[in-house]
Scaffold this motif. Structure first.
Motif, PDB file in Angstrom:
ATOM      1  N   ILE A  74      29.093  32.905  28.745  1.00  0.00           N
ATOM      2  CA  ILE A  74      29.744  33.763  27.741  1.00  0.00           C
ATOM      3  C   ILE A  74      31.263  33.523  27.759  1.00  0.00           C
ATOM      4  O   ILE A  74      31.796  32.982  28.724  1.00  0.00           O
ATOM      5  N   VAL A  75      31.911  33.967  26.700  1.00  0.00           N
ATOM      6  CA  VAL A  75      33.376  34.019  26.665  1.00  0.00           C
ATOM      7  C   VAL A  75      33.788  35.401  27.172  1.00  0.00           C
ATOM      8  O   VAL A  75      33.155  36.401  26.819  1.00  0.00           O
ATOM      9  N   ALA A  76      34.808  35.466  28.016  1.00  0.00           N
ATOM     10  CA  ALA A  76      35.279  36.778  28.494  1.00  0.00           C
ATOM     11  C   ALA A  76      36.807  36.775  28.573  1.00  0.00           C
ATOM     12  O   ALA A  76      37.398  36.177  29.480  1.00  0.00           O
ATOM     13  N   GLY A  77      37.415  37.441  27.625  1.00  0.00           N
ATOM     14  CA  GLY A  77      38.875  37.490  27.552  1.00  0.00           C
ATOM     15  C   GLY A  77      39.508  38.259  28.699  1.00  0.00           C
ATOM     16  O   GLY A  77      40.694  38.092  28.986  1.00  0.00           O
ATOM     17  N   SER A  78      38.721  39.096  29.372  1.00  0.00           N
ATOM     18  CA  SER A  78      39.285  39.954  30.422  1.00  0.00           C
ATOM     19  C   SER A  78      39.345  39.302  31.792  1.00  0.00           C
ATOM     20  O   SER A  78      39.744  39.953  32.756  1.00  0.00           O
ATOM     21  N   VAL A  79      38.956  38.028  31.904  1.00  0.00           N
ATOM     22  CA  VAL A  79      39.049  37.374  33.223  1.00  0.00           C
ATOM     23  C   VAL A  79      40.486  37.492  33.722  1.00  0.00           C
ATOM     24  O   VAL A  79      41.434  37.212  32.982  1.00  0.00           O
ATOM     25  N   MET A  80      40.636  37.948  34.965  1.00  0.00           N
ATOM     26  CA  MET A  80      41.991  38.189  35.500  1.00  0.00           C
ATOM     27  C   MET A  80      42.104  37.707  36.947  1.00  0.00           C
ATOM     28  O   MET A  80      41.104  37.660  37.679  1.00  0.00           O
ATOM     29  N   VAL A  81      43.339  37.337  37.308  1.00  0.00           N
ATOM     30  CA  VAL A  81      43.625  36.940  38.692  1.00  0.00           C
ATOM     31  C   VAL A  81      44.079  38.191  39.423  1.00  0.00           C
ATOM     32  O   VAL A  81      45.075  38.810  39.052  1.00  0.00           O
ATOM     33  N   VAL A  82      43.349  38.575  40.467  1.00  0.00           N
ATOM     34  CA  VAL A  82      43.697  39.782  41.235  1.00  0.00           C
ATOM     35  C   VAL A  82      44.653  39.429  42.371  1.00  0.00           C
ATOM     36  O   VAL A  82      45.673  40.082  42.568  1.00  0.00           O
ATOM     37  N   ASP A  83      44.308  38.386  43.128  1.00  0.00           N
ATOM     38  CA  ASP A  83      45.195  37.890  44.178  1.00  0.00           C
ATOM     39  C   ASP A  83      44.839  36.439  44.460  1.00  0.00           C
ATOM     40  O   ASP A  83      44.044  35.844  43.718  1.00  0.00           O
ATOM     41  N   ASP A  84      45.403  35.880  45.528  1.00  0.00           N
ATOM     42  CA  ASP A  84      45.260  34.454  45.807  1.00  0.00           C
ATOM     43  C   ASP A  84      43.807  34.009  45.975  1.00  0.00           C
ATOM     44  O   ASP A  84      43.477  32.841  45.773  1.00  0.00           O
ATOM     45  N   ASN A  85      42.922  34.949  46.338  1.00  0.00           N
ATOM     46  CA  ASN A  85      41.514  34.607  46.599  1.00  0.00           C
ATOM     47  C   ASN A  85      40.545  35.284  45.640  1.00  0.00           C
ATOM     48  O   ASN A  85      39.336  35.135  45.789  1.00  0.00           O
ATOM     49  N   THR A  86      41.061  36.042  44.677  1.00  0.00           N
ATOM     50  CA  THR A  86      40.160  36.921  43.915  1.00  0.00           C
ATOM     51  C   THR A  86      40.384  36.846  42.414  1.00  0.00           C
ATOM     52  O   THR A  86      41.491  37.033  41.931  1.00  0.00           O
ATOM     53  N   LEU A  87      39.277  36.603  41.700  1.00  0.00           N
ATOM     54  CA  LEU A  87      39.258  36.719  40.238  1.00  0.00           C
ATOM     55  C   LEU A  87      38.412  37.928  39.882  1.00  0.00           C
ATOM     56  O   LEU A  87      37.582  38.389  40.687  1.00  0.00           O
ATOM     57  N   ALA A  88      38.580  38.439  38.654  1.00  0.00           N
ATOM     58  CA  ALA A  88      37.776  39.579  38.222  1.00  0.00           C
ATOM     59  C   ALA A  88      37.537  39.492  36.728  1.00  0.00           C
ATOM     60  O   ALA A  88      38.238  38.766  36.009  1.00  0.00           O
ATOM     61  N   VAL A  89      36.532  40.232  36.268  1.00  0.00           N
ATOM     62  CA  VAL A  89      36.246  40.317  34.831  1.00  0.00           C
ATOM     63  C   VAL A  89      35.739  41.720  34.519  1.00  0.00           C
ATOM     64  O   VAL A  89      35.067  42.340  35.350  1.00  0.00           O
ATOM     65  N   ALA A  90      36.082  42.204  33.331  1.00  0.00           N
ATOM     66  CA  ALA A  90      35.596  43.522  32.917  1.00  0.00           C
ATOM     67  C   ALA A  90      34.230  43.393  32.263  1.00  0.00           C
ATOM     68  O   ALA A  90      34.033  42.570  31.364  1.00  0.00           O
ATOM     69  N   GLU A  91      33.302  44.222  32.725  1.00  0.00           N
ATOM     70  CA  GLU A  91      31.985  44.322  32.084  1.00  0.00           C
ATOM     71  C   GLU A  91      32.119  45.313  30.935  1.00  0.00           C
ATOM     72  O   GLU A  91      32.262  46.509  31.169  1.00  0.00           O
ATOM     73  N   VAL A  92      32.140  44.776  29.719  1.00  0.00           N
ATOM     74  CA  VAL A  92      32.292  45.619  28.535  1.00  0.00           C
ATOM     75  C   VAL A  92      30.982  45.606  27.741  1.00  0.00           C
ATOM     76  O   VAL A  92      30.352  46.633  27.515  1.00  0.00           O
ATOM     77  N   PHE A  93      30.605  44.391  27.341  1.00  0.00           N
ATOM     78  CA  PHE A  93      29.389  44.236  26.532  1.00  0.00           C
ATOM     79  C   PHE A  93      28.265  43.566  27.317  1.00  0.00           C
ATOM     80  O   PHE A  93      27.127  43.558  26.880  1.00  0.00           O
ATOM     81  N   MET A  94      28.600  42.948  28.449  1.00  0.00           N
ATOM     82  CA  MET A  94      27.619  42.066  29.086  1.00  0.00           C
ATOM     83  C   MET A  94      26.404  42.803  29.647  1.00  0.00           C
ATOM     84  O   MET A  94      26.536  43.887  30.222  1.00  0.00           O
ATOM     85  N   ASN A  95      25.255  42.192  29.431  1.00  0.00           N
ATOM     86  CA  ASN A  95      23.991  42.658  30.008  1.00  0.00           C
ATOM     87  C   ASN A  95      23.369  41.554  30.855  1.00  0.00           C
ATOM     88  O   ASN A  95      23.187  41.724  32.057  1.00  0.00           O
ATOM     89  N   THR A  96      23.074  40.417  30.214  1.00  0.00           N
ATOM     90  CA  THR A  96      22.464  39.307  30.956  1.00  0.00           C
ATOM     91  C   THR A  96      23.370  38.844  32.090  1.00  0.00           C
ATOM     92  O   THR A  96      22.902  38.642  33.226  1.00  0.00           O
ATOM     93  N   SER A  97      24.667  38.699  31.804  1.00  0.00           N
ATOM     94  CA  SER A  97      25.588  38.214  32.843  1.00  0.00           C
ATOM     95  C   SER A  97      25.620  39.158  34.031  1.00  0.00           C
ATOM     96  O   SER A  97      25.572  38.718  35.186  1.00  0.00           O
ATOM     97  N   SER A  98      25.685  40.463  33.759  1.00  0.00           N
ATOM     98  CA  SER A  98      25.766  41.410  34.880  1.00  0.00           C
ATOM     99  C   SER A  98      24.457  41.438  35.668  1.00  0.00           C
ATOM    100  O   SER A  98      24.478  41.541  36.900  1.00  0.00           O
ATOM    101  N   ALA A  99      23.319  41.279  34.964  1.00  0.00           N
ATOM    102  CA  ALA A  99      22.032  41.217  35.685  1.00  0.00           C
ATOM    103  C   ALA A  99      22.002  39.982  36.584  1.00  0.00           C
ATOM    104  O   ALA A  99      21.587  40.052  37.752  1.00  0.00           O
ATOM    105  N   ASN A 100      22.491  38.848  36.045  1.00  0.00           N
ATOM    106  CA  ASN A 100      22.519  37.614  36.854  1.00  0.00           C
ATOM    107  C   ASN A 100      23.433  37.758  38.066  1.00  0.00           C
ATOM    108  O   ASN A 100      23.101  37.315  39.172  1.00  0.00           O
ATOM    109  N   LEU A 101      24.608  38.380  37.854  1.00  0.00           N
ATOM    110  CA  LEU A 101      25.545  38.571  38.973  1.00  0.00           C
ATOM    111  C   LEU A 101      24.925  39.451  40.051  1.00  0.00           C
ATOM    112  O   LEU A 101      25.102  39.210  41.253  1.00  0.00           O
TER     113      LEU A 101
END
Ligand code: FMN
Length: 131
Positions: free
Chosen positions: A32-59
């Motif tokens: 999927i495309v996810a505009g909310s992907v963000m860098v939290v710190d040197d070792n950590t990325l994050a993304v906001a679950e807004v609409f995702m269903n399949t992706s969150s189930a897979n994660l």
């Protein structure tokens, strides 16, 4: 990220496209495309679950993710593993407020630990593992 300034910069650039790939426990890939992907710190990325269903189930099921950022001819791929699915706390609140200002509600924030980074730019370094 991992002291690779150019990687953090591209993932933080609002004009780069960010793509999130996950895999089901049956081995089905999902992107999927996810505009909310963000860098939290040197070792950590994050993304906001807004609409995702399949992706969150897979994660939830497999804990593995590939995050790719691209802008122009520059691109980086980060292979990562799920740290947490946050539904409260300072990071969740900060992102929830940003989305609320746009009239959107987030369900959660997924955080990921960086495992590997590849340069996937269109050039001689394309395909090279850089972390
Ligand atoms: C430009 C753009 C940005 C998006 N950003 C997000 C995002 O940050 N979070 C999200 O959950 N979905 C986002 N989406 C929607 C996802 O691409 C996807 O359609 C949705 O989350 C459903 O995912 P699923 O197939 O895993 O259920 C975005 C879509 C586009 C086109």
């Amino acid at each position: 990220m991992k002291n690779l300034e150019q990687v953090s910069k591209l993932f933080q650039d609002p004009e780069s496209t960010k793509v999130v790939s996950t895999i089901s426990k049956e081995g089905q890939l999902h992107t999927i495309v996810a505009g909310s992907v963000m860098v939290v710190d040197d070792n950590t990325l994050a993304v906001a679950e807004v609409f995702m269903n399949t992706s969150s189930a897979n994660l939830t099921d497999t804990s593995k993710v590939a995050l790719l950022a691209v802008k122009g001819m520059e691109s980086y791929l980060v292979n990562a593993s799920v740290q947490a699915r946050l539904t409260d706390g300072p990071l969740f609140q900060a992102v929830a407020e940003k989305f609320a200002a746009m009239g959107m509600e987030i369900k959660a924030i997924w955080t990921f630990s960086v495992d590997k980074i590849y340069d996937e730019s269109a050039g001689p370094n394309g395909g090279k593992q850089i972390f």
